[in-house]
Design a protein around this motif. Structure first.
Motif, short mmCIF file in Angstrom:
data_model
loop_
_atom_site.label_atom_id
_atom_site.label_comp_id
_atom_site.label_asym_id
_atom_site.label_seq_id
_atom_site.Cartn_x
_atom_site.Cartn_y
_atom_site.Cartn_z
N ASP A 47 5.06 -20.01 -1.86
CA ASP A 47 4.66 -19.05 -2.84
C ASP A 47 3.42 -18.71 -2.67
O ASP A 47 2.81 -17.34 -2.63
N ASN A 48 2.30 -19.63 -2.31
CA ASN A 48 0.76 -19.32 -2.23
C ASN A 48 0.50 -18.52 -0.99
O ASN A 48 -0.25 -17.40 -1.00
N GLN A 49 1.22 -18.58 0.26
CA GLN A 49 1.09 -17.88 1.29
C GLN A 49 1.63 -16.56 1.18
O GLN A 49 0.97 -15.43 1.57
N PHE A 50 2.75 -16.38 0.60
CA PHE A 50 3.29 -15.02 0.20
C PHE A 50 2.46 -14.16 -0.57
O PHE A 50 2.02 -13.02 -0.21
N TYR A 51 1.73 -14.68 -1.79
CA TYR A 51 0.76 -13.85 -2.70
C TYR A 51 -0.47 -13.72 -1.84
O TYR A 51 -1.08 -12.41 -1.95
N TYR A 52 -0.86 -14.64 -0.91
CA TYR A 52 -1.95 -14.26 -0.18
C TYR A 52 -1.73 -13.13 0.68
O TYR A 52 -2.58 -12.08 0.63
N CYS A 53 -0.67 -13.03 1.40
CA CYS A 53 -0.28 -12.13 2.25
C CYS A 53 -0.04 -10.65 1.59
O CYS A 53 -0.47 -9.75 2.32
N LEU A 54 0.71 -10.84 0.61
CA LEU A 54 0.85 -9.56 -0.34
C LEU A 54 -0.37 -8.98 -0.71
O LEU A 54 -0.63 -7.65 -0.79
N CYS A 55 -1.35 -9.56 -1.02
CA CYS A 55 -2.69 -9.34 -1.58
C CYS A 55 -3.44 -8.73 -0.35
O CYS A 55 -4.09 -7.50 -0.57
N SER A 56 -3.35 -9.32 1.01
CA SER A 56 -3.68 -8.61 1.93
C SER A 56 -3.45 -7.06 2.18
O SER A 56 -4.12 -6.31 2.45
N VAL A 57 -2.18 -6.97 1.91
CA VAL A 57 -1.46 -5.53 2.35
C VAL A 57 -1.91 -4.83 1.27
O VAL A 57 -2.31 -3.45 1.30
N LEU A 58 -2.05 -5.22 -0.10
CA LEU A 58 -2.39 -4.38 -1.07
C LEU A 58 -3.71 -3.84 -0.84
O LEU A 58 -4.20 -2.61 -1.15
N GLU A 59 -4.83 -4.70 -0.53
CA GLU A 59 -6.09 -4.42 -0.53
C GLU A 59 -6.37 -3.44 0.67
O GLU A 59 -7.06 -2.53 0.70
N ALA A 60 -5.36 -3.66 1.70
CA ALA A 60 -5.59 -2.93 3.16
C ALA A 60 -5.04 -1.30 2.69
O ALA A 60 -5.68 -0.26 2.95
N ALA A 61 -3.97 -1.39 1.82
CA ALA A 61 -3.47 0.15 1.68
C ALA A 61 -4.50 0.55 0.66
O ALA A 61 -4.61 1.80 1.06
N ASP A 62 -4.80 0.11 -0.34
CA ASP A 62 -5.73 0.66 -1.21
C ASP A 62 -7.11 1.29 -0.33
O ASP A 62 -7.88 2.27 -0.83
N ARG A 63 -7.46 0.67 0.61
CA ARG A 63 -8.68 0.94 1.43
C ARG A 63 -8.53 2.15 2.03
O ARG A 63 -9.37 3.07 2.20
N VAL A 64 -7.33 2.68 2.35
CA VAL A 64 -7.05 3.68 3.02
C VAL A 64 -6.12 4.86 2.43
O VAL A 64 -5.67 5.71 2.82
N SER A 65 -6.14 4.66 1.03
CA SER A 65 -5.39 5.72 0.26
C SER A 65 -6.18 6.72 -0.12
O SER A 65 -7.43 6.78 -0.09
N ASN A 66 -5.61 7.84 0.03
CA ASN A 66 -6.08 9.23 0.05
C ASN A 66 -6.17 9.89 -1.38
O ASN A 66 -5.55 10.66 -2.08
N THR A 67 -6.94 8.94 -2.26
CA THR A 67 -7.04 9.06 -3.84
C THR A 67 -8.40 9.01 -4.06
O THR A 67 -9.19 8.76 -3.50
N THR A 68 -8.66 9.17 -5.40
CA THR A 68 -10.11 8.67 -6.11
C THR A 68 -10.05 7.26 -6.42
O THR A 68 -10.82 6.93 -7.03
N GLY A 69 -9.06 6.91 -6.03
CA GLY A 69 -8.88 5.19 -6.75
C GLY A 69 -7.76 5.13 -7.59
O GLY A 69 -7.14 4.11 -7.76
N PHE A 70 -7.53 6.23 -8.10
CA PHE A 70 -6.26 6.35 -9.19
C PHE A 70 -5.14 6.92 -8.46
O PHE A 70 -5.22 8.13 -7.62
N TYR A 71 -3.91 6.49 -8.46
CA TYR A 71 -2.82 7.06 -8.07
C TYR A 71 -1.94 8.16 -8.62
O TYR A 71 -0.79 8.09 -8.61
N SER A 72 -2.56 8.50 -9.69
CA SER A 72 -2.07 9.64 -10.55
C SER A 72 -1.77 10.98 -9.85
O SER A 72 -1.19 12.02 -10.01
#
Ligand SMILES: C[S@@+](CC[C@H](N)C(=O)[O-])C[C@H]1O[C@@H](n2cnc3c(N)ncnc32)[C@H](O)[C@@H]1O
Length: 243
Positions: A47-72
């Motif tokens: 479980d802990n490894q899964f959440y750690y890796c998922l967090c890494s994907v989320l943070e990585a995606a958020d760093r390269v999103s073409n938004t103002t930080g909001f996905y509306s």
């Protein structure tokens, strides 16, 4: 990790008709989701490894999103950060200072089963629905394939919070203050919020000893995190609940 054509590429990339991510980055986000969820399903991650890796994907995606930080909404043209190739990074974990339990659910539902000494609340205070503003990150985190609609691709039937609803917030707040089995309730709220300070003071005072603290704070423009040089008043509303 090989690129993978999944839900994010098909719906939230340039090829998918919504420029939240470049095609290459969207393919890698899908690859990350596929890999992590696949390994977890095969019991190759704890479980802990899964959440750690998922967090890494989320943070990585958020760093390269073409938004103002909001996905509306996404920006018309790709901004500088969104054109960078996505990077999945590790991060340091801190030892917790105490033993914690984490719950996910509606605050008023959870208060039926959780009690304690101090209840700190940081509820939404504008009419902005978090489920709209972070829908792409929620979809990534939960590996969902929701029915989506419109130019911005918002999922249909998302949770709508009464705390961001002018007509519903007061009843929700009254229920919370009344039902909370905590000695102290402390709530952060600002003067630019959908409930007035007078209303909060009025509700809280009926359940015990109420006081508030005011902290002037620079106002930040939603989404850009840049101050517009105006001030807001941040309140801490404190209730010592009687018996
Ligand atoms: C002002 S933000 C709090 C941010 C938090 N302090 C942090 O640092 O991440 C308000 C949060 O309340 C959540 N929320 C909205 N309605 C809720 C409800 N009915 N029950 C529980 N949480 C809710 C939103 O999803 C959002 O994450």
């Amino acid at each position: 990790m090989d690129a993978h054509e999944g839900f994010i590429f098909e719906n939230y990339s340039e090829a998918g008709g919504r420029k939240y991510f470049t095609n290459d980055n969207a393919l890698m986000i899908d690859a990350g989701i596929e890999l992590i969820y696949g390994m977890y399903a095969r019991k190759e991650l704890t479980d802990n490894q899964f959440y750690y890796c998922l967090c890494s994907v989320l943070e990585a995606a958020d760093r390269v999103s073409n938004t103002t930080g909001f996905y509306s909404a996404y920006l018309k043209e790709f901004n500088k950060v969104s054109l960078k190739p996505i990077e999945f990074k590790g991060f340091d974990l801190k030892d917790s200072v105490a033993s914690n339990d984490v719950y996910l659910g509606d605050a008023n539902d959870l208060l039926q089963e959780v009690s304690g000494d101090i209840l700190y609340l940081d509820p939404p205070y504008t009419n902005m629905q978090y489920s709209n503003v972070y829908h792409v990150l929620n979809t990534i985190a939960q590996n969902e394939k929701p029915v989506i609609a419109g130019i911005t691709g918002r999922p249909e039937g998302r949770n709508v919070s009464p705390w961001s609803h002018k007509k519903k917030v007061e009843a929700e707040f009254r229920t919370l203050v009344e039902s909370a089995k905590f000695e102290f309730l402390i709530m952060s709220y600002s003067n630019e919020s959908i409930m007035s300070s007078e209303l909060i003071a009025d509700v809280m005072s009926s359940y015990g000893k109420y006081e508030s603290r005011e902290i002037p704070h620079k106002r930040f423009n939603l989404g850009t995190n840049v101050s517009d040089n105006k001030q807001v008043v941040e309140y801490l509303h404190v209730l010592h609940k009687a018996g």
